[in-house]
Design a protein around this motif. Structure first.
Motif, PDB file in Angstrom:
ATOM      1  N   GLN A 153     -56.797  22.769 113.687  1.00 61.28           N
ATOM      2  CA  GLN A 153     -57.299  21.504 114.522  1.00 61.28           C
ATOM      3  C   GLN A 153     -58.769  21.662 114.126  1.00 61.28           C
ATOM      4  OE1 GLN A 153     -56.261  22.549 118.552  1.00 61.28           O
ATOM      5  NE2 GLN A 153     -57.381  21.093 119.355  1.00 61.28           N
ATOM      6  N   VAL A 154     -59.332  20.421 114.069  1.00 64.03           N
ATOM      7  CA  VAL A 154     -60.734  20.250 113.589  1.00 64.03           C
ATOM      8  C   VAL A 154     -61.365  19.561 114.955  1.00 64.03           C
ATOM      9  CG1 VAL A 154     -62.053  18.993 112.047  1.00 64.03           C
ATOM     10  CG2 VAL A 154     -60.207  19.858 111.397  1.00 64.03           C
ATOM     11  N   ALA A 155     -62.417  20.368 115.359  1.00 66.77           N
ATOM     12  CA  ALA A 155     -63.338  19.899 116.403  1.00 66.77           C
ATOM     13  C   ALA A 155     -63.908  18.562 116.023  1.00 66.77           C
ATOM     14  CB  ALA A 155     -64.251  21.207 116.910  1.00 66.77           C
ATOM     15  N   GLY A 156     -64.463  17.866 116.925  1.00 62.18           N
ATOM     16  CA  GLY A 156     -65.201  16.775 116.631  1.00 62.18           C
ATOM     17  C   GLY A 156     -66.666  16.923 116.078  1.00 62.18           C
ATOM     18  N   GLY A 157     -67.275  16.229 115.414  1.00 62.96           N
ATOM     19  CA  GLY A 157     -68.585  16.315 114.657  1.00 62.96           C
ATOM     20  C   GLY A 157     -69.380  14.989 114.895  1.00 62.96           C
ATOM     21  N   ALA A 158     -70.414  15.066 114.297  1.00 55.87           N
ATOM     22  CA  ALA A 158     -71.501  14.021 114.584  1.00 55.87           C
ATOM     23  C   ALA A 158     -70.630  12.722 113.765  1.00 55.87           C
ATOM     24  CB  ALA A 158     -72.539  14.035 113.877  1.00 55.87           C
ATOM     25  N   ASP A 159     -69.915  12.877 112.900  1.00 52.83           N
ATOM     26  CA  ASP A 159     -69.465  11.738 112.047  1.00 52.83           C
ATOM     27  C   ASP A 159     -67.797  11.433 112.215  1.00 52.83           C
ATOM     28  OD1 ASP A 159     -68.735  14.071 110.552  1.00 52.83           O
ATOM     29  OD2 ASP A 159     -68.925  13.256 108.524  1.00 52.83           O
ATOM     30  N   HIS A 160     -67.331  12.301 113.032  1.00 49.56           N
ATOM     31  CA  HIS A 160     -65.888  12.191 113.405  1.00 49.56           C
ATOM     32  C   HIS A 160     -65.289  12.824 114.430  1.00 49.56           C
ATOM     33  CE1 HIS A 160     -64.828  16.260 112.616  1.00 49.56           C
ATOM     34  NE2 HIS A 160     -65.847  16.451 111.732  1.00 49.56           N
ATOM     35  N   GLY A 161     -64.266  12.105 115.226  1.00 50.14           N
ATOM     36  CA  GLY A 161     -63.775  12.786 116.405  1.00 50.14           C
ATOM     37  C   GLY A 161     -62.959  14.166 116.098  1.00 50.14           C
ATOM     38  N   ALA A 162     -62.320  14.569 116.770  1.00 50.58           N
ATOM     39  CA  ALA A 162     -61.446  15.838 116.891  1.00 50.58           C
ATOM     40  C   ALA A 162     -60.140  15.276 116.428  1.00 50.58           C
ATOM     41  CB  ALA A 162     -61.324  16.474 118.189  1.00 50.58           C
ATOM     42  N   TYR A 163     -59.345  16.157 115.603  1.00 45.21           N
ATOM     43  CA  TYR A 163     -57.880  15.690 115.175  1.00 45.21           C
ATOM     44  C   TYR A 163     -57.219  17.186 114.948  1.00 45.21           C
ATOM     45  CZ  TYR A 163     -60.395  16.124 110.369  1.00 45.21           C
ATOM     46  OH  TYR A 163     -60.901  16.556 109.503  1.00 45.21           O
ATOM     47  N   ARG A 176     -42.475  21.545  91.333  1.00 49.51           N
ATOM     48  CA  ARG A 176     -42.822  20.324  91.694  1.00 49.51           C
ATOM     49  C   ARG A 176     -42.620  20.055  93.216  1.00 49.51           C
ATOM     50  NH1 ARG A 176     -45.432  16.703  88.957  1.00 49.51           N
ATOM     51  NH2 ARG A 176     -44.394  14.950  90.132  1.00 49.51           N
ATOM     52  N   PRO A 177     -43.375  20.912  94.070  1.00 44.58           N
ATOM     53  CA  PRO A 177     -43.298  21.114  95.525  1.00 44.58           C
ATOM     54  C   PRO A 177     -43.463  19.541  96.232  1.00 44.58           C
ATOM     55  CG  PRO A 177     -45.330  21.764  94.740  1.00 44.58           C
ATOM     56  CD  PRO A 177     -44.801  21.484  93.533  1.00 44.58           C
ATOM     57  N   VAL A 178     -42.729  19.557  97.596  1.00 50.81           N
ATOM     58  CA  VAL A 178     -42.832  18.386  98.049  1.00 50.81           C
ATOM     59  C   VAL A 178     -43.637  18.455  99.378  1.00 50.81           C
ATOM     60  CG1 VAL A 178     -41.502  16.804  99.489  1.00 50.81           C
ATOM     61  CG2 VAL A 178     -40.763  17.385  97.508  1.00 50.81           C
ATOM     62  N   VAL A 179     -44.685  18.013  99.548  1.00 45.40           N
ATOM     63  CA  VAL A 179     -45.537  18.076 100.710  1.00 45.40           C
ATOM     64  C   VAL A 179     -45.408  17.062 101.766  1.00 45.40           C
ATOM     65  CG1 VAL A 179     -47.910  18.079 101.409  1.00 45.40           C
ATOM     66  CG2 VAL A 179     -47.441  18.860  99.043  1.00 45.40           C
ATOM     67  N   ALA A 180     -45.317  17.513 103.086  1.00 42.18           N
ATOM     68  CA  ALA A 180     -45.190  16.400 104.223  1.00 42.18           C
ATOM     69  C   ALA A 180     -46.266  16.972 105.128  1.00 42.18           C
ATOM     70  CB  ALA A 180     -43.624  16.712 104.745  1.00 42.18           C
ATOM     71  N   LEU A 181     -46.951  15.774 105.657  1.00 44.29           N
ATOM     72  CA  LEU A 181     -48.119  16.110 106.778  1.00 44.29           C
ATOM     73  C   LEU A 181     -48.080  15.075 107.635  1.00 44.29           C
ATOM     74  CD1 LEU A 181     -51.619  16.809 105.738  1.00 44.29           C
ATOM     75  CD2 LEU A 181     -51.234  14.247 106.456  1.00 44.29           C
ATOM     76  N   ILE A 182     -48.493  15.729 108.657  1.00 41.14           N
ATOM     77  CA  ILE A 182     -48.892  14.940 109.960  1.00 41.14           C
ATOM     78  C   ILE A 182     -50.415  15.052 110.351  1.00 41.14           C
ATOM     79  CG2 ILE A 182     -48.436  14.695 112.580  1.00 41.14           C
ATOM     80  CD1 ILE A 182     -45.430  15.465 112.444  1.00 41.14           C
ATOM     81  N   ALA A 183     -51.129  14.014 110.607  1.00 39.38           N
ATOM     82  CA  ALA A 183     -52.430  14.217 111.261  1.00 39.38           C
ATOM     83  C   ALA A 183     -52.659  13.240 112.040  1.00 39.38           C
ATOM     84  CB  ALA A 183     -53.303  13.918 109.907  1.00 39.38           C
ATOM     85  N   MET A 184     -53.345  13.842 113.385  1.00 34.77           N
ATOM     86  CA  MET A 184     -53.483  12.888 114.297  1.00 34.77           C
ATOM     87  C   MET A 184     -54.873  13.070 115.185  1.00 34.77           C
ATOM     88  SD  MET A 184     -50.541  14.012 117.200  1.00 34.77           S
ATOM     89  CE  MET A 184     -49.367  14.515 115.701  1.00 34.77           C
ATOM     90  N   ASP A 185     -55.359  12.309 115.741  1.00 37.45           N
ATOM     91  CA  ASP A 185     -56.715  12.423 116.690  1.00 37.45           C
ATOM     92  C   ASP A 185     -56.281  12.881 117.844  1.00 37.45           C
ATOM     93  OD1 ASP A 185     -58.463  11.065 114.987  1.00 37.45           O
ATOM     94  OD2 ASP A 185     -58.180   9.091 115.413  1.00 37.45           O
ATOM     95  N   THR A 186     -57.007  13.693 118.441  1.00 36.74           N
ATOM     96  CA  THR A 186     -57.000  14.236 119.640  1.00 36.74           C
ATOM     97  C   THR A 186     -57.783  14.002 120.713  1.00 36.74           C
ATOM     98  OG1 THR A 186     -57.965  16.189 118.949  1.00 36.74           O
ATOM     99  CG2 THR A 186     -55.710  16.387 118.510  1.00 36.74           C
TER     100      THR A 186
END
Length: 186
Positions: A153-163, A176-186
């Motif tokens: 969980q990344v806190a918001g900063g001067a140049d971006h919001g939290a996500y 050959r690993p498979v990578v699956a990702l979810i990212a979303m603003d909070t």
């Protein structure tokens, strides 16, 4: 000077009635849009559809470049079979991303370290996003067989919001690993 008198037999229109009729018209229009989106499946119209040449699933309305920058993701140069659904919604401007790709063991390390993601763990509880889909375009019915997880969980900063970001890695084929990702603003 006073306002002209209404014609005989006509009653003047009240500003309140005019505002009420405009408000009701707008409410009906919004309701029609909501019903239309509900009936057409809205966001999940991508089910089973092949991604475009760049890997975007149907329903994406944001480029991979934009969301990669937004969520500070460093994709490996050797990423293959990349599929993603990137969405920015409404007036809030919030982003969300579902992504899947295949890479090499070195590419996986580049991705995790370059993106600042924590070390992989066998504990699914490190995810704050839910378990990522094996394929955001919903073409691949098979899930991730042997998954390890990382999340932050990344806190918001001067140049971006939290996500938040969550990653599942299927390394049943370690080369050959498979990578699956979810990212979303909070």
């Amino acid at each position: 000077m006073s306002a002209p008198a209404p014609a005989p037999g006509k009653t003047p229109k009240s500003p309140f009635l005019l505002l009420l009729s405009v408000g009701l018209t707008l409410a009906l229009l919004v309701a029609a849009v909501i019903v239309t989106v509900s009936l057409t499946g809205g966001h999940d119209a991508r089910t089973g559809a092949a991604p475009d040449a760049g890997g975007a699933c149907r329903g994406s309305n944001v480029t991979l470049h934009t969301v990669s920058q937004r969520f500070r993701l460093k994709l490996p140069d050797d990423a293959k079979d990349l599929h993603y659904l990137a969405h920015s919604g409404g007036l809030s401007g919030e982003y969300d991303l579902e992504m899947r790709f295949r890479t090499t063991a070195a590419g996986l390390q580049h991705f995790l370290a370059g993106s600042g993601l924590p070390k992989l763990s066998g504990n699914v509880d490190v995810l704050r996003t839910g378990v990522p889909e094996a394929d955001p375009c919903r073409q691949d019915a098979e899930g991730l067989r042997h998954a390890s997880y990382a999340g932050d969980q990344v806190a918001g900063g001067a140049d971006h919001g939290a996500y938040v970001r969550g990653v599942a890695v299927d390394d049943s084929d370690r080369a050959r690993p498979v990578v699956a990702l979810i990212a979303m603003d909070t």
